[in-house]
Design a protein around this motif. Structure first.
Motif, mmCIF file in Angstrom:
data_model
loop_
_atom_site.group_PDB
_atom_site.id
_atom_site.type_symbol
_atom_site.label_atom_id
_atom_site.label_comp_id
_atom_site.label_asym_id
_atom_site.label_seq_id
_atom_site.Cartn_x
_atom_site.Cartn_y
_atom_site.Cartn_z
ATOM 1 N N UNK A 9 -10.062 -5.450 8.179
ATOM 2 C CA UNK A 9 -11.044 -4.527 7.589
ATOM 3 C C UNK A 9 -11.143 -4.754 6.084
ATOM 4 N N UNK A 10 -10.006 -4.895 5.403
ATOM 5 C CA UNK A 10 -10.029 -5.179 3.960
ATOM 6 C C UNK A 10 -10.775 -6.487 3.677
ATOM 7 N N UNK A 11 -10.463 -7.519 4.452
ATOM 8 C CA UNK A 11 -11.093 -8.825 4.234
ATOM 9 C C UNK A 11 -12.611 -8.756 4.463
ATOM 10 N N UNK A 32 -13.126 3.842 7.190
ATOM 11 C CA UNK A 32 -13.078 2.457 6.702
ATOM 12 C C UNK A 32 -12.378 2.521 5.349
ATOM 13 N N UNK A 33 -11.101 2.841 5.380
ATOM 14 C CA UNK A 33 -10.367 3.060 4.134
ATOM 15 C C UNK A 33 -8.883 3.171 4.452
ATOM 16 N N UNK A 34 -8.115 3.506 3.440
ATOM 17 C CA UNK A 34 -6.682 3.741 3.622
ATOM 18 C C UNK A 34 -6.422 4.918 4.573
ATOM 19 N N UNK A 35 -7.464 5.707 4.837
ATOM 20 C CA UNK A 35 -7.350 6.850 5.741
ATOM 21 C C UNK A 35 -6.870 6.431 7.130
ATOM 22 N N UNK A 36 -7.148 5.171 7.527
ATOM 23 C CA UNK A 36 -6.703 4.678 8.847
ATOM 24 C C UNK A 36 -5.177 4.772 8.948
ATOM 25 N N UNK A 37 -4.495 4.310 7.911
ATOM 26 C CA UNK A 37 -3.028 4.378 7.907
ATOM 27 C C UNK A 37 -2.552 5.829 7.839
ATOM 28 N N UNK A 69 0.848 -1.194 0.000
ATOM 29 C CA UNK A 69 0.000 0.000 0.000
ATOM 30 C C UNK A 69 0.881 1.241 0.000
ATOM 31 N N UNK A 70 0.268 2.374 -0.331
ATOM 32 C CA UNK A 70 1.001 3.625 -0.425
ATOM 33 C C UNK A 70 0.169 4.745 0.183
ATOM 34 N N UNK A 79 -11.716 4.935 -2.256
ATOM 35 C CA UNK A 79 -12.812 5.659 -1.607
ATOM 36 C C UNK A 79 -12.527 5.921 -0.137
ATOM 37 N N UNK A 80 -13.188 6.969 0.367
ATOM 38 C CA UNK A 80 -13.152 7.241 1.805
ATOM 39 C C UNK A 80 -14.546 6.913 2.350
ATOM 40 N N UNK A 81 -14.661 5.736 2.983
ATOM 41 C CA UNK A 81 -15.906 5.326 3.617
ATOM 42 C C UNK A 81 -15.776 5.535 5.119
#
Length: 339
Positions: free
Chosen positions: A309-311, A258-263, A29-30, A249-251
């Protein structure tokens, strides 16, 4: 080819004729345009692959043309309902990527004046249903690089506000760091007509509407997301790349990302992020050479939660149990301490 997925070229696109390719979605991921981060999120690639196939097929059913051909399972091309296990590869109609040249420290897009068909449009299109705190929109409105009229607003928005109507925003796609631009510049650099700009906006809004309805079924809110388009051999507009995933997306669920925003939230608190921001102010193109430290690893518990979360998202959006993980809402309740 990208920092989070690999590309196999089965048939190279040539001139006006598209080719055929396969994306292998990886567990990489990036964030913040850095490229590959130090951790690999277990099963992320399969989860993203299954999720984007779900949305490509849903969008095709609703009249949106895409580059998607099918999922690859044991060498065969199948639709989502036909596969028997999680896979990480899709096959797609492959368009050319025509990269702008760098001349005297700026990007030269003149190639798009010559080429008419069979290429990725060098723009990232962003739909916004909400403006969360920290959204780039607030920063751009403040510094004057964005006007309310550019995004169809009549009054200054507030952080966390749900917009009366979605707005469609635009940035570059093929530069070292994505750069927000206005629609006039977008039209100019990609050599688009007024009608094509309008079609991009309308299709983006339709895609947004379909994604929003789908994720509401599993209790999530679609705050914003990105899509990419290309022109096929007849200059028809088609949706490309990936869509409706936790990377695109930003969910949110009860305010929890619930997205890459967590990281991103975790990394914004690090010294590495401060160095990245400083470097981008020094040199928009070659900023990475000024960042002397590497990003740290995610804490182990947060790493496991993000993987799950991804799964779980892939399970719930498709209505099939691909992965043996708890329900999404149960996982998200454990995330609160980190954000």
């Amino acid at each position: 080819m990208g920092s989070v997925k690999d590309l196999i070229v089965l048939k190279k696109p040539d001139g006006e004729i598209p080719g055929t390719g396969r994306f292998i979605f990886s567990d990489r991921y990036s964030v913040f345009d850095w490229g590959e981060m130090p951790d690999h999120i277990e099963d992320k690639g399969k989860s993203i692959c299954i999720s984007t196939a779900h949305f490509f097929e849903k969008l095709e059913e609703n009249g949106i043309k895409t580059h998607y051909i099918g999922l690859v399972e044991d060498g065969d091309i199948k639709k989502l309902r036909e596969i028997t296990k999680p896979v990480n590869t899709i096959e797609f109609k492959m368009l050319r990527v025509l990269k702008p040249e760098i001349k005297a420290g700026t990007y030269d897009y003149s190639i798009y004046k010559k080429e008419k068909v069979n290429f990725l449009i060098p723009l990232e299109v962003i739909y916004r249903n909400y403006l969360p705190e920290g959204s780039s929109v607030f920063k751009r409105l403040k510094d004057g690089s964005l006007k309310l009229s550019d995004i169809g607003l009549k009054k200054q928005p507030s952080p966390g506000e749900k917009l009366e109507k979605p707005i469609v925003d635009i940035s570059t796609k093929l530069e070292v760091s994505d750069r927000y631009i206005n629609w006039e510049e977008a039209k100019e650099i990609a050599n688009l007509t007024d009608e094509e700009i309008e079609e991009i906006k309308l299709k983006t809004l339709k895609i947004n509407e379909i994604i929003t309805k789908e994720i509401e079924k599993i209790g999530l809110i679609n705050e914003d997301g990105k899509v990419e388009f290309g022109f096929d051999e007849n200059r028809n507009l088609i949706l490309v790349d990936a869509v409706g995933t936790l990377d695109e997306c930003r969910f949110t669920y009860n305010g929890i990302p619930v997205s890459k925003e967590i990281a991103r939230i975790y990394y914004r608190k690090t010294e590495w992020y401060e160095k990245v921001e400083e470097a981008k102010k020094k040199d928009r193109i070659e900023w990475k050479k000024y960042v002397e430290i590497k990003p740290p690893h995610l804490p182990e518990n947060l790493f496991i939660l993000i993987s799950n979360i991804y799964r779980s998202y892939a399970n719930e959006i498709t209505g099939r149990k691909w992965f043996d993980v708890p329900p999404l809402k149960e996982i998200l309740s454990k995330l609160k301490e980190y954000i």
